[in-house]
Design a protein around this motif. Sequence first.
Motif, PDB file in Angstrom:
ATOM      1  N   HIS A  42       0.819  -1.210   0.000  1.00 28.44           N
ATOM      2  CA  HIS A  42       0.000   0.000   0.000  1.00 28.44           C
ATOM      3  C   HIS A  42       0.853   1.261   0.000  1.00 28.44           C
ATOM      4  N   LEU A  43       1.943   1.261   0.725  1.00 18.60           N
ATOM      5  CA  LEU A  43       2.822   2.424   0.740  1.00 18.60           C
ATOM      6  C   LEU A  43       3.430   2.656  -0.644  1.00 18.60           C
ATOM      7  N   SER A  45       2.359   1.444  -3.580  1.00 17.96           N
ATOM      8  CA  SER A  45       1.285   1.722  -4.523  1.00 17.96           C
ATOM      9  C   SER A  45       0.838   3.183  -4.433  1.00 17.96           C
ATOM     10  N   SER A  46       0.652   3.667  -3.219  1.00 20.02           N
ATOM     11  CA  SER A  46       0.253   5.071  -3.028  1.00 20.02           C
ATOM     12  C   SER A  46       1.308   6.022  -3.567  1.00 20.02           C
ATOM     13  N   TYR A  47       2.565   5.700  -3.296  1.00 18.03           N
ATOM     14  CA  TYR A  47       3.653   6.543  -3.802  1.00 18.03           C
ATOM     15  C   TYR A  47       3.605   6.595  -5.331  1.00 18.03           C
ATOM     16  N   GLU A  49       1.114   6.008  -7.350  1.00 15.31           N
ATOM     17  CA  GLU A  49      -0.068   6.712  -7.853  1.00 15.31           C
ATOM     18  C   GLU A  49       0.148   8.223  -7.860  1.00 15.31           C
ATOM     19  N   MET A  50       0.920   8.709  -6.897  1.00 11.80           N
ATOM     20  CA  MET A  50       1.171  10.160  -6.805  1.00 11.80           C
ATOM     21  C   MET A  50       2.403  10.597  -7.609  1.00 11.80           C
TER      22      MET A  50
END
Length: 73
Positions: A42-43, A45-47, A49-50
Amino acid sequence: MRKSFYHFLMKYRHPAPKDDISAFANSAFLDHGFPKTSEDYHLISSYLEMHGQYLKSMSVFDEAWEHYLSAES
């Protein structure tokens, strides 16, 4: 001890990328903000995505993540 995802991904680096995962590895290597020590989906993936404008699609990350899980289990 499990490798970080970044450490795993670096084995796919190639001067002339032959596939999307190799291109991802080359770009992640040049991305100084990439969470290099993380093993957390999740960390990362979030990175991406941004900040992962270099990815054609998040499915490339998902495919690399599946390879990572298989190799590290």
